[in-house]
Structure formats: structure tokens, C-alpha cells
Enzyme design. Sequence first.
Site, PDB file in Angstrom:
ATOM      1  N   HIS A  21       0.873  -1.182   0.000  1.00 32.83           N
ATOM      2  CA  HIS A  21       0.000   0.000   0.000  1.00 32.83           C
ATOM      3  C   HIS A  21       0.913   1.236   0.000  1.00 32.83           C
ATOM      4  CE1 HIS A  21      -2.626   3.058   1.903  1.00 32.83           C
ATOM      5  NE2 HIS A  21      -3.638   2.327   1.470  1.00 32.83           N
ATOM      6  N   ASP A  23       3.277  -4.463   8.070  1.00 30.40           N
ATOM      7  CA  ASP A  23       2.062  -3.661   7.944  1.00 30.40           C
ATOM      8  C   ASP A  23       0.879  -4.625   8.046  1.00 30.40           C
ATOM      9  OD1 ASP A  23      -0.155  -2.275   7.166  1.00 30.40           O
ATOM     10  OD2 ASP A  23       0.634  -1.628   5.222  1.00 30.40           O
ATOM     11  N   GLN A  56      -4.362  -5.002   6.934  1.00 30.92           N
ATOM     12  CA  GLN A  56      -5.385  -5.893   6.354  1.00 30.92           C
ATOM     13  C   GLN A  56      -5.364  -7.285   6.983  1.00 30.92           C
ATOM     14  OE1 GLN A  56      -7.730  -4.880   4.488  1.00 30.92           O
ATOM     15  NE2 GLN A  56      -6.969  -2.949   3.656  1.00 30.92           N
ATOM     16  N   LYS A  83     -10.295  -0.482  10.347  1.00 25.55           N
ATOM     17  CA  LYS A  83     -10.503  -1.669   9.502  1.00 25.55           C
ATOM     18  C   LYS A  83     -10.860  -2.884  10.358  1.00 25.55           C
ATOM     19  CE  LYS A  83      -7.053  -0.060   6.173  1.00 25.55           C
ATOM     20  NZ  LYS A  83      -7.866   0.534   5.122  1.00 25.55           N
ATOM     21  N   CYS A 137      -4.878   2.590  -3.587  1.00 21.23           N
ATOM     22  CA  CYS A 137      -3.634   3.118  -2.983  1.00 21.23           C
ATOM     23  C   CYS A 137      -2.510   2.095  -3.108  1.00 21.23           C
ATOM     24  CB  CYS A 137      -3.832   3.523  -1.530  1.00 21.23           C
ATOM     25  SG  CYS A 137      -5.099   4.764  -1.298  1.00 21.23           S
TER      26      CYS A 137
HETATM   27  N1  C6P Z   1      -6.139   0.676   2.865  1.00 23.90           N
HETATM   28  C1  C6P Z   1      -8.001   0.275   1.330  1.00 23.90           C
HETATM   29  O1  C6P Z   1      -9.071   0.581   0.804  1.00 23.90           O
HETATM   30  P1  C6P Z   1      -4.702   3.997   7.187  1.00 23.90           P
HETATM   31  O2  C6P Z   1      -5.164   4.892   6.063  1.00 23.90           O
HETATM   32  O3  C6P Z   1      -3.493   4.542   7.895  1.00 23.90           O
HETATM   33  O4  C6P Z   1      -5.792   3.589   8.098  1.00 23.90           O
HETATM   34  O5  C6P Z   1      -4.263   2.606   6.484  1.00 23.90           O
HETATM   35  C2  C6P Z   1      -3.343   2.622   5.441  1.00 23.90           C
HETATM   36  C3  C6P Z   1      -3.113   1.250   4.925  1.00 23.90           C
HETATM   37  C4  C6P Z   1      -1.903   0.650   5.152  1.00 23.90           C
HETATM   38  N2  C6P Z   1      -1.650  -0.596   4.744  1.00 23.90           N
HETATM   39  C5  C6P Z   1      -2.580  -1.318   4.091  1.00 23.90           C
HETATM   40  C6  C6P Z   1      -2.250  -2.724   3.683  1.00 23.90           C
HETATM   41  C7  C6P Z   1      -3.833  -0.771   3.840  1.00 23.90           C
HETATM   42  O6  C6P Z   1      -4.740  -1.494   3.190  1.00 23.90           O
HETATM   43  C8  C6P Z   1      -4.107   0.562   4.238  1.00 23.90           C
HETATM   44  C9  C6P Z   1      -5.434   1.206   3.939  1.00 23.90           C
HETATM   45  C10 C6P Z   1      -7.491   1.077   2.514  1.00 23.90           C
HETATM   46  O7  C6P Z   1      -7.332  -0.664   0.916  1.00 23.90           O
HETATM   47  C11 C6P Z   1      -7.664   2.538   2.306  1.00 23.90           C
HETATM   48  S1  C6P Z   1      -6.613   3.188   1.056  1.00 23.90           S
END
Ligand code: C6P
Length: 405
Positions: free
Chosen positions: A122, A199, A202, A225, A363
Site C-alpha cells: 500500500h 504492515d 489488512q 478496519k 492506494c
Molecule cells: N487501505 C483500502 O481501501 P490507514 O489509512 O493509515 O488507516 O491505512 C493505510 C493502509 C496501510 N496498509 C494497508 C495494507 C492498507 O490497506 C491501508 C489502507 C485502505 O485498501 C484505504 S486506502
Amino acid sequence: MLDLQAIRNDFPILDQEVNGYPLVYLDNAASSQKPVQVIDAVANYYRQDNANVHRGVHKLSQRATDAYEGSRSKVRDFLHAKSDKEIVFVRGATEAINLIAQSFVRPMLNTGDEVLISHMEHHANIVPWQMLCEQTGANLKVIPMTTIGELDLSTIDELLNERTKILAVGHVSNALGTINPIKDMIKKAHAKDIPVLIDGAQAVPHMVVDVQDLDCDFYVFSGHKMFAPTGIGALYGKQELLEAMPPWQGGGDMILSVSFEHTQYNELPYKFEAGTPNIAGAIGMGTAIDYMQGLGIANLAQHEHELLVAATEKVTALEGVKIIGTAKQKASVLSFMIEGVHPHDVGTIFDQQGVAIRTGHHCAQPVMQFFGIPATARASFAFYNTMEEVDALVMGIKKVQELFA
Ligand code: C6P
């Protein structure tokens, strides 16, 4: 067996119509819905306990502090970390990665050093490292990917070398759903004394995570999430590493004493929590953890696995539809393309039928570049989704094909 109707009753938002159809929410990877228990915990905090934490001798401040610190213990337990000192509350995965990039990695990076990530990250696990490389003259290196969306680890031994200062990799890909073999990768990196950040944005909504078993140095995730509010997340770091790191941001609560000559920093984890934190968010996240654990995370994972397997089989059987990302180990995510239709049109037609999916690059533009596509349509499941909703996904695809025939 999960009592899905009882579970769905806990999520009031699911009980509504969108464009005249019952809402089918399949955009959980972008943000999940919140059970009434979480909503109530946040509301009750504001109704009964609202005060600043760590500061007041008065009752409300003590109650707020107890609830906030209680949530930290829940996160520690959720990740199977050793100590509450290893859990830092942050805004989310993005902030946690930036914190590690700037506080842990930056001081040890020199020109020619390397930061290793993967092709399926991401943007939150790409851009902070790119910025860091620009600041220090280090180079960003990328673990390649195969056409089914698995990491190609054939060159990992060369990619992990004496110049590598950190390996930062996603546990589960948001664009493909691939579950990466992070335990093996961590082992390989540690054999060369290279620290590893995972990370887990997910992963935590879908599986049991044990940071001690993984032996990762850092693990990050976002609350929103995993059925908790937005604006809250957590950074896990091994205590000895966090102890040795300088603070990232300065301000109130991260200090023990301040004079114009010298500031003595607070102990862990407060050293990394400058300013008034997201108290309500942390409390909500603790309640979300209670909720998931109450149902049994392994049970949730099993149900979601069944949804994903069924959806994959049904979508694979359709003519003119291609699934992007067919790794052997996957969680929650089904990304697809319908021949001759732009994913944004797919998303719009789905919405007209009350089905919420995400369309776009998610993203993760390098993933799209790899597959030579501008975007995908992505359905992503949570434990409250049903087999009927899998059928709604399939119907949605058929409807798009009819309209574009
Ligand atoms: N992905 C998606 O629709 P934040 O924005 O900090 O809560 O998470 C960022 C982020 C980091 N790593 C991974 C693997 C992610 O999937 C995400 C966020 C969302 O896939 C919003 S772009």
C-alpha cells in the site's frame, strides 16, 4: 458456527436500503462497520468519563485514564505482545510507519544503504520510505511479485544484504488479498540482523496475530478496519528497540521534565504519544477487540474464508471476468476486472443495486502497473457478510455484463 443474524443485529448500519435495495457492504478493506458495542463505548465515554488522561487527580480523569490504559492492555493481548510498554497508540497504520521510518530507521541510514519493501505494498508502506531515501541518499529496493500475486522470493537472499537497514512488508495485500509468508521472511531477515516492520492493516481484522511467534520487530495496524473508530491504531515495537529510539513528535505527556536547557523524555510508551491522544478512539478499539475475541477470531476467519472461497468459485465460473490476485493463501479480498468495462462503471452499477465495493487503484498503484491495468473492482468481506451477499456480488457482475452487452 456463528449466529450471523445476531451478529448483524449488532451492526445497525447494515440494516438499511441503498437505492431501493438492502445494503450489501463489501468494502471492508477500506473501512469496516462498527458494532453497537463500540458505538456505545465511545458514546458512554463522552457521556460519563470524558476528561484528559494522565493529567488529572480528579475522578473523571482517573476513569478516562483507566479506560485508555485498559485498551492498551487489550491491544497487547490481541497481538500477544509481552508488555503494554510495547504498544503505542497512533492515528493508524500510516502514522505508525512514518514514525518508524523517521525515528528508528532515519538515524541509521547513510548514502547507499537500502530499504527493502515489496511490489504489493500500500502507498502507506512505500511513500514514507521513499521520502526517507530522498532525505538520506539511501535506495528503495523492491521484492518482485509473480503473475498470480504472490511475492517472488527467489532473489530474497540477495535483496537482504549488508546494506539493507529494514525490511517493511505487508502481512496481507489490500489490492490482492495475498497473505504473505512473513514468518519465513522475518527469519531470513533476522539471520542477517535486519529488523522487520509488518504492515498488518489488512491482517488483524481477519486472523489471529502473535507478534512474539512472528518475532517481528514492529507491527502496525489501523482501528477502523477492525470494527473500531477512525483516527486510532497501534504500533507494536519490541521494547528494547522502542527504548533506544528517539521520540518522533514532541509535546505534552511525552516528557518527565522540561526546562529551556533540557527535556527528559517520558518512559515507554508515552515517549511516543505527544499531545492529548484519541482517548475515545482507543476505548472504542479496546471494545472492538473484546467483540472480536468474544466471537472467537478463529471462527471469524473460518467464516470469511468460506465466503471468499465461494465468491472465488462463483466469479471464476463467469465468462468475461478476471480475478486479479489468485495467490494460494488469501484473506478477504476479491479484486476483479469485467471485460470491456471500466472498474469505475462497475462500482457505479453496483451502487445502483445497493452493493458497496471499492474501485480504483486501492492506494497500491505499483500493483496496477504490474498488471498493466488502471484499476480493479474490489469486493472485501468481513465476518458479518453472508452467502446471500456473495450471490449479490455475482448478480451485480451479471447486471454489469447485461448493461454493457
Ligand atoms: N487501505 C483500502 O481501501 P490507514 O489509512 O493509515 O488507516 O491505512 C493505510 C493502509 C496501510 N496498509 C494497508 C495494507 C492498507 O490497506 C491501508 C489502507 C485502505 O485498501 C484505504 S486506502
